[in-house]
Design a protein around this motif. Sequence first.
Motif, PDB file in Angstrom:
ATOM      1  N   GLY A 113       0.835  -1.187   0.000  1.00 51.56           N
ATOM      2  CA  GLY A 113       0.000   0.000   0.000  1.00 51.56           C
ATOM      3  C   GLY A 113       0.869   1.236   0.000  1.00 51.56           C
ATOM      4  O   GLY A 113       1.762   1.388  -0.825  1.00 51.56           O
ATOM      5  N   SER A 114       0.650   2.135   0.951  1.00 50.67           N
ATOM      6  CA  SER A 114       1.362   3.405   0.974  1.00 50.67           C
ATOM      7  C   SER A 114       2.488   3.430   1.988  1.00 50.67           C
ATOM      8  O   SER A 114       3.106   4.465   2.175  1.00 50.67           O
ATOM      9  N   VAL A 115       2.784   2.331   2.683  1.00 48.88           N
ATOM     10  CA  VAL A 115       3.895   2.301   3.627  1.00 48.88           C
ATOM     11  C   VAL A 115       4.942   1.319   3.116  1.00 48.88           C
ATOM     12  O   VAL A 115       4.616   0.235   2.632  1.00 48.88           O
ATOM     13  N   ARG A 116       6.207   1.726   3.197  1.00 53.66           N
ATOM     14  CA  ARG A 116       7.250   0.856   2.683  1.00 53.66           C
ATOM     15  C   ARG A 116       8.541   1.060   3.469  1.00 53.66           C
ATOM     16  O   ARG A 116       8.721   2.052   4.166  1.00 53.66           O
ATOM     17  N   VAL A 117       9.450   0.091   3.323  1.00 47.04           N
ATOM     18  CA  VAL A 117      10.765   0.134   3.945  1.00 47.04           C
ATOM     19  C   VAL A 117      11.813  -0.009   2.853  1.00 47.04           C
ATOM     20  O   VAL A 117      11.722  -0.917   2.021  1.00 47.04           O
ATOM     21  N   THR A 118      12.810   0.878   2.862  1.00 48.82           N
ATOM     22  CA  THR A 118      13.871   0.850   1.868  1.00 48.82           C
ATOM     23  C   THR A 118      15.221   0.882   2.568  1.00 48.82           C
ATOM     24  O   THR A 118      15.394   1.605   3.554  1.00 48.82           O
ATOM     25  N   LEU A 175       5.033  10.970   5.806  1.00 48.89           N
ATOM     26  CA  LEU A 175       6.314  11.018   6.494  1.00 48.89           C
ATOM     27  C   LEU A 175       7.370  10.198   5.771  1.00 48.89           C
ATOM     28  O   LEU A 175       7.052   9.206   5.107  1.00 48.89           O
ATOM     29  N   ARG A 176       8.620  10.613   5.952  1.00 50.43           N
ATOM     30  CA  ARG A 176       9.775   9.796   5.562  1.00 50.43           C
ATOM     31  C   ARG A 176      10.789   9.849   6.707  1.00 50.43           C
ATOM     32  O   ARG A 176      11.319  10.912   7.030  1.00 50.43           O
ATOM     33  N   LEU A 177      11.013   8.696   7.329  1.00 49.33           N
ATOM     34  CA  LEU A 177      11.966   8.579   8.425  1.00 49.33           C
ATOM     35  C   LEU A 177      13.214   7.861   7.929  1.00 49.33           C
ATOM     36  O   LEU A 177      13.111   6.844   7.249  1.00 49.33           O
ATOM     37  N   THR A 178      14.375   8.380   8.307  1.00 45.07           N
ATOM     38  CA  THR A 178      15.639   7.732   7.979  1.00 45.07           C
ATOM     39  C   THR A 178      16.325   7.319   9.268  1.00 45.07           C
ATOM     40  O   THR A 178      16.510   8.138  10.172  1.00 45.07           O
ATOM     41  N   VAL A 179      16.704   6.043   9.351  1.00 48.20           N
ATOM     42  CA  VAL A 179      17.334   5.464  10.541  1.00 48.20           C
ATOM     43  C   VAL A 179      18.753   5.054  10.182  1.00 48.20           C
ATOM     44  O   VAL A 179      18.983   4.443   9.132  1.00 48.20           O
ATOM     45  N   GLN A 189      16.428  11.486  10.238  1.00 49.36           N
ATOM     46  CA  GLN A 189      15.568  12.466   9.579  1.00 49.36           C
ATOM     47  C   GLN A 189      14.106  12.148   9.842  1.00 49.36           C
ATOM     48  O   GLN A 189      13.711  10.980   9.926  1.00 49.36           O
ATOM     49  N   LEU A 190      13.297  13.205   9.931  1.00 46.22           N
ATOM     50  CA  LEU A 190      11.847  13.106   9.971  1.00 46.22           C
ATOM     51  C   LEU A 190      11.315  14.153   8.997  1.00 46.22           C
ATOM     52  O   LEU A 190      11.148  15.326   9.346  1.00 46.22           O
ATOM     53  N   ILE A 191      11.106  13.712   7.758  1.00 48.18           N
ATOM     54  CA  ILE A 191      10.614  14.617   6.721  1.00 48.18           C
ATOM     55  C   ILE A 191       9.094  14.618   6.752  1.00 48.18           C
ATOM     56  O   ILE A 191       8.462  13.569   6.612  1.00 48.18           O
ATOM     57  N   PHE A 192       8.511  15.816   6.917  1.00 38.97           N
ATOM     58  CA  PHE A 192       7.063  15.977   6.858  1.00 38.97           C
ATOM     59  C   PHE A 192       6.721  16.404   5.433  1.00 38.97           C
ATOM     60  O   PHE A 192       6.993  17.532   5.022  1.00 38.97           O
ATOM     61  N   LYS A 193       6.162  15.478   4.656  1.00 36.73           N
ATOM     62  CA  LYS A 193       5.978  15.700   3.228  1.00 36.73           C
ATOM     63  C   LYS A 193       5.095  16.900   2.885  1.00 36.73           C
ATOM     64  O   LYS A 193       5.359  17.592   1.887  1.00 36.73           O
ATOM     65  N   PRO A 194       4.021  17.213   3.641  1.00 40.38           N
ATOM     66  CA  PRO A 194       3.221  18.395   3.286  1.00 40.38           C
ATOM     67  C   PRO A 194       4.013  19.695   3.261  1.00 40.38           C
ATOM     68  O   PRO A 194       3.678  20.607   2.496  1.00 40.38           O
ATOM     69  N   THR A 195       5.068  19.819   4.081  1.00 37.34           N
ATOM     70  CA  THR A 195       5.901  21.024   4.037  1.00 37.34           C
ATOM     71  C   THR A 195       7.239  20.760   3.355  1.00 37.34           C
ATOM     72  O   THR A 195       7.925  21.702   2.946  1.00 37.34           O
ATOM     73  N   GLY A 196       7.648  19.487   3.269  1.00 36.86           N
ATOM     74  CA  GLY A 196       8.941  19.139   2.707  1.00 36.86           C
ATOM     75  C   GLY A 196      10.099  19.354   3.646  1.00 36.86           C
ATOM     76  O   GLY A 196      11.261  19.262   3.233  1.00 36.86           O
ATOM     77  N   HIS A 197       9.835  19.603   4.937  1.00 39.60           N
ATOM     78  CA  HIS A 197      10.894  19.986   5.874  1.00 39.60           C
ATOM     79  C   HIS A 197      11.251  18.847   6.819  1.00 39.60           C
ATOM     80  O   HIS A 197      10.377  18.088   7.255  1.00 39.60           O
ATOM     81  N   ASN A 198      12.530  18.773   7.155  1.00 35.99           N
ATOM     82  CA  ASN A 198      13.003  17.860   8.188  1.00 35.99           C
ATOM     83  C   ASN A 198      12.774  18.518   9.541  1.00 35.99           C
ATOM     84  O   ASN A 198      13.300  19.598   9.817  1.00 35.99           O
TER      85      ASN A 198
END
Length: 548
Positions: A113-118, A175-179, A189-198
């Motif tokens: 669906g809309s959640v994934r791990v890369t 959201l996009r989280l980087t671990v 990182q915690l990217i909030f996609k509606p604003t594009g900001h970490n």
Amino acid sequence: MAATATPTADRPTPTPTPPETPAAVASPAVRVTGAVVNVRQGPGTAYPAIGQVKAGERYPVLGRNDAGDWWQIAFEGGAGWVSATLVQGEGNLQGAAVVPAPPPPPTRASASGSVRVTTTSVAIPTYPYAAFTAPAVNPDYGWTYRRFDRAAYEASHPQPAVQRYLAVVLENEYLRLTVLPELGGRIYQLIFKPTGHNQLYQNPVVKPSPWGPPEQGGWLAVGGIEWGLPVEEHGYTWADPWGYIVLPPDGGEAGVIVFMPDEGHLRVEVEIALRSGEAAFTLRPRLVNPAARPVAYKFWLAAALAPGAANRVGPELRWLFPTDRVTVHSRGDGDLPEAGQTMAWPVHNGVDYSRLGNWRRWLGFFEAPAAHGPYAGVYDTAADEGVVRVFPADVARGSKGFALGWSDPLPTESYTDDGSTYVELHGGVAPTFWDSATLAAGGELAWEERWFPVAGIGGVSYADRNGALHIAALPNGLEVGVYTVRAVAGRLRVAVNDQTVLDEAVSIAPDRPWRRTLAGVAVTGGSRAQVTLFDADGAPVLNYARPF
């Protein structure tokens, strides 16, 4: 999502070559200087780890890569690669053959669906910190950590070099989280996609600061969210390589478990989970005491925050602590109470300390006498963005804030090269750094927290796991803001002194917050304004009454 894996069970057990005396060393070899070092399939962090080696162990060298910054070693009947920055060469290494690198592994992704791990890697300029560390032991915990020799480091006139780090990315619609497992398992990182900001502070370099546990000699202000154990002031594990297990999407949720190496003492693992359709992520810390006796310890997670676009904090950043008193931990202003003493919050001696721009020098403080819950966080009203932590205050009893100051802050060159700044939000098991918690022999402690960015509502008066509300009295009326972590179609009701002043259908989502000034609605001293958001079935999603 419940974690069913046993994180320490599938890691290979190293079989080091028995140590030899220097006089007997003729063939090329390396001795491990890093506390726990990953052995990889190829020369770089983009290659998967195939095992781990520990400080003091010695391995024969089979070759090197073309750049000379990775060694191929004999490992468990085969071959593996270790970074040259984490080992010390022995014997004649000049004749080591150049071994062609295997093909880089493809980026691995798991999606539903809309959640994934890369799985990928990130490049960060890194100062040569590790080369100036040596093993040391804290006898109270039986804990081996890396002690930093700052004098030798500074005498070397260090310069950063680009280093690649393994990265696990969790991503959904919002959201996009980087671990980074190799830097203490931190959320980078915690990217909030509606604003594009970490929303997290991201140091553009990995550079040792003079802070952290005094006995350790330094701390890397990398940024993000880190896990501190077993002592206060960021603990010992912030730069250690951690293991990780990817949790593929299941029932709309995906995640990753990061875990400390099992060294027979207290350890922690943290599950980081993200659900489809939600602009929030869940943390599930789990502390384990494998020893046959109880252990007193300190565990604090620490988030370096800089909400908005600038990767630095501004004067309009506001602290979100639902308390009327705080205990001072440290301060640079002599007119503030001394460490261990309390002061009124947010206003002390006529100064509103919830606004960062009112600070002069550094200040660290705890909610007093302990965390109140259910939330804490920050919101920058100029950037109109912030971060909220929702947690069980009966388990995670510590809640702390720290900033470098404003008009006369601590120097940024102590930890970065570009003048960027941050504030810290800490959460601990015990109420303050001076307090310890105890875990029984063979015992475990686990809990769940929810973190989310919030934007577009002007501020935060209240938050819970479903979102945040803002209620403020303005000269021309009542300002109301509503933010939800998932889409909600329902009704919004606003009442002042139990009289309804607004009742209308709304459709709110993380990328569509609701904000309005209700003109002419007077709120005076002694008044009470209540905001309630109902879902389509009439069940309350958010509800808060603010006294004025």
